[in-house]
Motif scaffolding. Sequence first.
Motif, PDB file in Angstrom:
ATOM      1  N   GLU A 132      22.544  45.317 -17.588  1.00 46.50           N
ATOM      2  CA  GLU A 132      21.564  44.806 -16.630  1.00 46.50           C
ATOM      3  C   GLU A 132      21.456  45.720 -15.408  1.00 46.50           C
ATOM      4  OE1 GLU A 132      21.803  40.021 -17.544  1.00 46.50           O
ATOM      5  OE2 GLU A 132      23.294  40.929 -16.215  1.00 46.50           O
ATOM      6  N   ILE A 133      22.586  46.217 -14.932  1.00 47.35           N
ATOM      7  CA  ILE A 133      22.574  47.150 -13.798  1.00 47.35           C
ATOM      8  C   ILE A 133      21.837  48.429 -14.189  1.00 47.35           C
ATOM      9  CG2 ILE A 133      24.017  48.616 -12.317  1.00 47.35           C
ATOM     10  CD1 ILE A 133      24.085  45.700 -11.488  1.00 47.35           C
ATOM     11  N   ALA A 134      22.121  48.940 -15.379  1.00 49.36           N
ATOM     12  CA  ALA A 134      21.451  50.155 -15.849  1.00 49.36           C
ATOM     13  C   ALA A 134      19.943  49.936 -15.932  1.00 49.36           C
ATOM     14  CB  ALA A 134      22.007  50.569 -17.208  1.00 49.36           C
ATOM     15  N   GLU A 135      19.522  48.789 -16.418  1.00 49.64           N
ATOM     16  CA  GLU A 135      18.099  48.478 -16.508  1.00 49.64           C
ATOM     17  C   GLU A 135      17.462  48.440 -15.119  1.00 49.64           C
ATOM     18  OE1 GLU A 135      15.400  44.711 -17.897  1.00 49.64           O
ATOM     19  OE2 GLU A 135      17.117  45.242 -19.151  1.00 49.64           O
ATOM     20  N   GLN A 136      18.166  47.891 -14.160  1.00 53.54           N
ATOM     21  CA  GLN A 136      17.646  47.828 -12.795  1.00 53.54           C
ATOM     22  C   GLN A 136      17.540  49.219 -12.170  1.00 53.54           C
ATOM     23  OE1 GLN A 136      19.869  44.987 -10.480  1.00 53.54           O
ATOM     24  NE2 GLN A 136      19.594  43.396 -12.007  1.00 53.54           N
ATOM     25  N   VAL A 137      18.459  50.094 -12.492  1.00 50.74           N
ATOM     26  CA  VAL A 137      18.391  51.472 -11.982  1.00 50.74           C
ATOM     27  C   VAL A 137      17.163  52.173 -12.566  1.00 50.74           C
ATOM     28  CG1 VAL A 137      19.506  53.744 -12.058  1.00 50.74           C
ATOM     29  CG2 VAL A 137      20.851  51.714 -11.515  1.00 50.74           C
ATOM     30  N   VAL A 138      16.945  52.000 -13.862  1.00 50.22           N
ATOM     31  CA  VAL A 138      15.802  52.641 -14.514  1.00 50.22           C
ATOM     32  C   VAL A 138      14.489  52.062 -13.990  1.00 50.22           C
ATOM     33  CG1 VAL A 138      14.621  52.949 -16.729  1.00 50.22           C
ATOM     34  CG2 VAL A 138      17.093  53.279 -16.579  1.00 50.22           C
ATOM     35  N   ASP A 139      14.437  50.754 -13.787  1.00 48.40           N
ATOM     36  CA  ASP A 139      13.223  50.108 -13.281  1.00 48.40           C
ATOM     37  C   ASP A 139      13.052  50.287 -11.776  1.00 48.40           C
ATOM     38  OD1 ASP A 139      12.636  49.279 -15.840  1.00 48.40           O
ATOM     39  OD2 ASP A 139      13.444  47.262 -15.571  1.00 48.40           O
ATOM     40  N   ARG A 140      14.077  50.789 -11.121  1.00 49.53           N
ATOM     41  CA  ARG A 140      14.127  51.173  -9.720  1.00 49.53           C
ATOM     42  C   ARG A 140      14.288  50.067  -8.682  1.00 49.53           C
ATOM     43  NH1 ARG A 140      10.327  55.820 -11.016  1.00 49.53           N
ATOM     44  NH2 ARG A 140      11.845  57.403 -11.563  1.00 49.53           N
ATOM     45  N   PRO A 141      14.659  48.831  -9.014  1.00 52.44           N
ATOM     46  CA  PRO A 141      14.977  47.901  -7.914  1.00 52.44           C
ATOM     47  C   PRO A 141      16.315  48.269  -7.248  1.00 52.44           C
ATOM     48  CG  PRO A 141      14.685  46.670  -9.959  1.00 52.44           C
ATOM     49  CD  PRO A 141      14.582  48.139 -10.279  1.00 52.44           C
ATOM     50  N   ILE A 142      17.171  48.984  -7.955  1.00 53.62           N
ATOM     51  CA  ILE A 142      18.431  49.450  -7.378  1.00 53.62           C
ATOM     52  C   ILE A 142      18.315  50.944  -7.150  1.00 53.62           C
ATOM     53  CG2 ILE A 142      20.888  49.822  -7.727  1.00 53.62           C
ATOM     54  CD1 ILE A 142      21.018  47.307  -9.335  1.00 53.62           C
ATOM     55  N   ASP A 143      18.600  51.372  -5.943  1.00 53.70           N
ATOM     56  CA  ASP A 143      18.579  52.790  -5.602  1.00 53.70           C
ATOM     57  C   ASP A 143      19.899  53.089  -4.889  1.00 53.70           C
ATOM     58  OD1 ASP A 143      18.173  55.362  -4.676  1.00 53.70           O
ATOM     59  OD2 ASP A 143      16.119  54.974  -4.034  1.00 53.70           O
ATOM     60  N   PHE A 144      20.760  53.840  -5.525  1.00 50.55           N
ATOM     61  CA  PHE A 144      22.091  54.098  -4.984  1.00 50.55           C
ATOM     62  C   PHE A 144      22.055  55.039  -3.773  1.00 50.55           C
ATOM     63  CE2 PHE A 144      23.259  52.012  -8.754  1.00 50.55           C
ATOM     64  CZ  PHE A 144      24.594  51.661  -8.665  1.00 50.55           C
ATOM     65  N   ARG A 145      20.929  55.701  -3.535  1.00 51.85           N
ATOM     66  CA  ARG A 145      20.838  56.566  -2.357  1.00 51.85           C
ATOM     67  C   ARG A 145      20.884  55.756  -1.078  1.00 51.85           C
ATOM     68  NH1 ARG A 145      15.596  59.705  -4.270  1.00 51.85           N
ATOM     69  NH2 ARG A 145      15.137  57.549  -4.750  1.00 51.85           N
ATOM     70  N   ASP A 146      20.523  54.481  -1.147  1.00 54.20           N
ATOM     71  CA  ASP A 146      20.545  53.613   0.037  1.00 54.20           C
ATOM     72  C   ASP A 146      21.921  53.028   0.304  1.00 54.20           C
ATOM     73  OD1 ASP A 146      17.848  54.087   0.331  1.00 54.20           O
ATOM     74  OD2 ASP A 146      17.257  52.290  -0.764  1.00 54.20           O
ATOM     75  N   SER A 147      22.859  53.245  -0.616  1.00 48.98           N
ATOM     76  CA  SER A 147      24.197  52.655  -0.493  1.00 48.98           C
ATOM     77  C   SER A 147      25.078  53.458   0.438  1.00 48.98           C
ATOM     78  CB  SER A 147      24.863  52.572  -1.847  1.00 48.98           C
ATOM     79  OG  SER A 147      24.090  51.787  -2.709  1.00 48.98           O
TER      80      SER A 147
END
Length: 51
Positions: free
Chosen positions: A36-51
């Motif tokens: 699910e996390i991987a899917e969110q990264v691909v769909d772009r709701p999660i962006d690790f650059r903001d972390s």
Amino acid sequence: MYQATGMLAIQLGASMEDALAMLRAHAFAQDPTLSEIAEQVVDRPIDFRDS
């Protein structure tokens, strides 16, 4: 999973191993599964650059 790992590696300038470790750590710290996390990264709701 592989696409999300590659996206993270590029976003963060990290190795593929480090990017996968970041995905796993994020999934461990949150409720969603690793897939699910991987899917969110691909769909772009999660962006690790903001972390």
